[in-house]
Design an enzyme around this catalytic site. Structure first.
Site, short mmCIF file in Angstrom:
data_model
loop_
_atom_site.label_atom_id
_atom_site.label_comp_id
_atom_site.label_asym_id
_atom_site.label_seq_id
_atom_site.Cartn_x
_atom_site.Cartn_y
_atom_site.Cartn_z
N TYR A 1 0.90 -1.22 -0.08
CA TYR A 1 -0.03 0.13 0.10
C TYR A 1 0.91 1.32 -0.05
CZ TYR A 1 -3.88 3.10 1.05
OH TYR A 1 -4.77 4.38 1.07
N SER B 1 -6.44 0.85 -4.27
CA SER B 1 -6.70 2.13 -4.04
C SER B 1 -5.26 2.72 -4.24
CB SER B 1 -7.25 2.65 -2.66
OG SER B 1 -7.61 3.59 -2.34
N ASP C 1 -17.94 3.12 -7.31
CA ASP C 1 -16.79 3.65 -6.46
C ASP C 1 -16.54 5.06 -6.72
OD1 ASP C 1 -14.45 4.16 -5.29
OD2 ASP C 1 -13.36 2.73 -6.30
#
Length: 688
Positions: free
Chosen positions: A460, A540, A623
């Site tokens: 991430y 993301s 989304d």
């Protein structure tokens, strides 16, 4: 399997001038989520993707195995308020957890709220259940089909009836009770010509809703029309004496928040400033009489707790309650007149208990190395509940006695498989600039380091978000086939405090990609896998990570799995709440920001004629956090640029958002992802 024939993606003559640099954006039309042409493109892409997945012979067997693995009862830690215990429970395969209420620990649980009956397909979710002070009501938030837009509803606990009160267009909000109503934050309702899931969200406002009234009559509490791209989130202390307003200005690149406070005993009181700058972070934990206990990283990158008197808020008057330590302080909760300080030590939990005056009481004896959450309760509580988990231990609920510090299992979990066949190892890898980067490796015991293991590397690296150990039953379907799961703890996250975060922000974002690359190369050098058996995955901000690695090192991995990624780094701030990310990324509106964003933006760094990894991009139609246009444009450009036999596909979920909106959709998506990984690594799973 043969390479698919991709749908035609029309190219338009769209060119933008960024500070003298002309940048082509031929797929801009895919940003219009309301257009028929976009809908047709989505349908055509999904047809190609699912036709490919349908040809994988073991896909259905893998999905059945995942369904069996996740079919076990599991519960959250209870929240106790007055006589009531509130908790969520999933019996195994329910799309959404059901919320139960029981009177005391010996009471019989009764269903309070079952989200599964709120929509035929199980995609309506419920969250943020919040008691009022007297435990008469519970307010909660409802979201539909994965959207971040929320609606607040209220249940009367005495009659168990749903009140007619309905509060709409809520986003980035708390439910803060005061008397017979609550504070909340909302945006203006989008206009008829605006896309509710893609239009930019501006003008965040705080209101007070009195029970039994219409939302149209709600009282406006705070509004700042001069600063439309700020968040305003209000909370109240447990005794409802203070309202504390947190204001962030991330759209201007500021990563902190201002803090204002109002004494609600005086109906005519105004908000008083505790802190008015936006460079540091401040979180009000609770009041201690007339003063507030505040968690902050001001002059403390690893965070500390200070006592601030609202009548004398100057920094010179602050009193340190919990001093900064070498380990980052992830969060602090309160219970029974104590502060539970939750630290990270090499990405695993440590919990220290302090009195409100800062006196150290003890360290909580956790069950092992893993992740603990919870530790909150009322000021007069004598015990509390928390949850502990690790990569090989499911989330188990413990009861903690405040007087003795003793923890006992409150709710054990029985799994339909044996987790003891797997083990976790933590390694430390040297990144390009010499930084020590941790990573967790999860695999079957007795793993042979011959370079042939199918390996999934996840990362991430952003927004001060830490990736601690976490259990996943679905992941077992990958591990039991000889797979190796690796979770890299990259700069940009919060694993080692604010300095670690800042080392992966803005102009330093390349450090994140270098850290991830270093972990991948370490795995290959040490015999865990090889490039042909390596898949890289992230969602993301992690989807951005995977996209950047694909463009910088297309030969590094055989498979790339960017999920709901931020792929257009020049325009992310023009959609919904994307402006909120400027604090971490910077902005193309700034010449220096444009320079470094353009240098790594995945969409803008795909090159014609390159053999890219087998890629399955995943996104969803609802989304409204990272709008699907990012993935749409990246897929169209990737299919144009790619020169190789590996498939480059996009899987677009319907009635889902930034993450699966139901368990069944999650199972389907993960089964498709693992099937794609195995198929493109040349691995044939075996099922008993």
């Amino acid at each position: 399997m043969s390479n698919p024939t991709y749908p035609n993606s029309r190219k338009a003559d769209q060119v933008d001038n960024y500070h003298g640099t002309l940048v082509s954006d031929p797929y801009r039309w895919l940003e219009d989520d309301l257009a028929d042409e976009t809908a047709a493109w989505v349908t055509a892409q999904n047809a190609v993707t699912f036709a490919y997945l349908d040809r994988i012979p073991w896909r259905e067997a893998l999905r059945r195995r995942m369904t069996a693995l996740v079919d076990y009862p599991r519960s959250s830690a209870p929240e106790q308020k007055g006589p009531w215990l509130l908790f969520a429970r999933n019996e195994g395969l329910q799309n959404q957890p059901v919320y139960y209420l029981q009177r005391g620990e010996d009471g019989i649980p009764e269903v309070l709220l079952d989200p599964n009956v709120l929509s035929p397909d199980g995609t309506t979710r419920v969250a943020n259940l919040t008691f009022d002070r007297q435990a008469r009501y519970i307010a909660y938030m409802v979201s539909h089909a994965g959207s971040d837009w929320q609606q607040i509803r209220v249940i009367d606990l005495a009659s168990r009836t749903l009140l007619p009160d309905s509060v709409e267009w809520v986003k980035v909000s708390a439910i803060a009770w005061h008397g017979d109503g609550f504070y909340y934050s909302r945006y203006p309702e989008p206009g008829a010509d605006e896309g509710a899931y893609s239009a930019r969200n501006d003008d965040h406002q705080v209101y007070y809703h009195a029970l039994g009234t219409s939302q149209a009559d709600d009282q406006l509490v705070y509004h700042d029309p001069e600063h439309l791209q700020r968040f305003h989130v209000l909370g109240t202390t447990e005794d409802e004496r203070f309202a504390v307003l947190s204001i962030s200005d991330r759209g201007q690149g500021k990563d902190g928040n201002a803090l204002l406070v109002k004494d609600l005993r005086n109906p005519h009181a105004e908000f008083l400033p505790l802190w008015t700058e936006f460079d540091d972070q401040f979180t009000a934990l609770e009041n201690d009489g007339d003063a507030l206990l505040v968690l902050t990283n001001h002059h403390a990158p690893n965070q500390r707790v200070v006592r601030i008197d609202p009548q004398h808020p100057a920094e010179a008057n602050w009193q340190t309650v919990i001093a900064e330590r070498e380990e980052p302080l992830e969060g602090v909760s309160t219970a029974g007149g104590r502060l539970f300080a939750q630290y990270l030590k090499d990405v695993t939990s440590r919990v220290h208990v302090y009195r409100f005056d800062g006196t150290f009481e003890r360290e909580v004896a956790l069950p092992g190395l893993g992740t603990s959450v919870g530790f909150g309760a009322e000021h007069d509580a004598t015990h509390l509940f928390y949850t502990f988990t690790s990569f090989t231990a499911p989330a188990t609920v413990y009861r903690y006695e405040l007087a003795t510090g003793e923890s006992t299992v409150y709710r054990a979990v029985t799994l339909p498989f044996d987790p003891s066949q797997f083990e976790t190892t933590q390694v430390f890898v040297t990144s390009k600039d010499g930084t020590r980067v941790p990573a967790f490796i999860v695999a079957k015991k007795g793993l042979v380091l011959d370079g042939n293991n199918p390996t999934l590397l996840y990362g991430y690296g952003g927004f001060n978000v830490s990736l601690p150990p976490a259990f996943s039953a679905l992941r077992v379907a990958f591990l039991e086939q000889g797979g190796v799961y690796v979770q890299a703890n990259l700069r940009g996250g919060g694993e080692y405090g604010e300095a670690w975060h800042q080392a992966g922000m803005k102009a330093h974002k390349q450090n994140v990609f270098d850290d991830f690359t270093a972990v991948a190369e370490w795995l290959i050098a040490n015999g865990y896998t090889r490039s042909e058996r390596l898949a890289i995955q992230g969602g993301s901000n992690g989807g951005l990570l995977v996209g950047a690695i694909m463009t910088q090192r297309p030969e590094l991995a055989r498979v790339a799995l960017p999920a709901v990624g931020v792929m257009d780094m020049l325009r992310f701030h023009t959609f919904t709440i994307g402006w909120n990310w400027i604090a971490d990324y910077g902005s193309s509106d700034d010449p220096e920001g444009f320079r470094y964003l353009y240098a790594y933006s995945p969409l803008h760094n795909l090159r014609d004629g390159v053999n890219y990894p087998a890629t399955m991009i995943t996104t969803a139609d609802h989304d409204d956090r990272v709008v699907p246009a990012h993935s749409f444009k990246f897929a169209a450009r990737l299919q144009e640029a790619h020169d190789g036999e590996a498939p480059v596909l996009i899987r677009i979920e319907t009635k889902s958002g930034h993450g699966s909106s139901s368990l069944s959709k999650q199972i389907d998506e993960v089964a498709d992802v693992y099937s794609f990984v195995f198929a493109n690594m040349g691995v044939t799973p075996a099922f008993g």
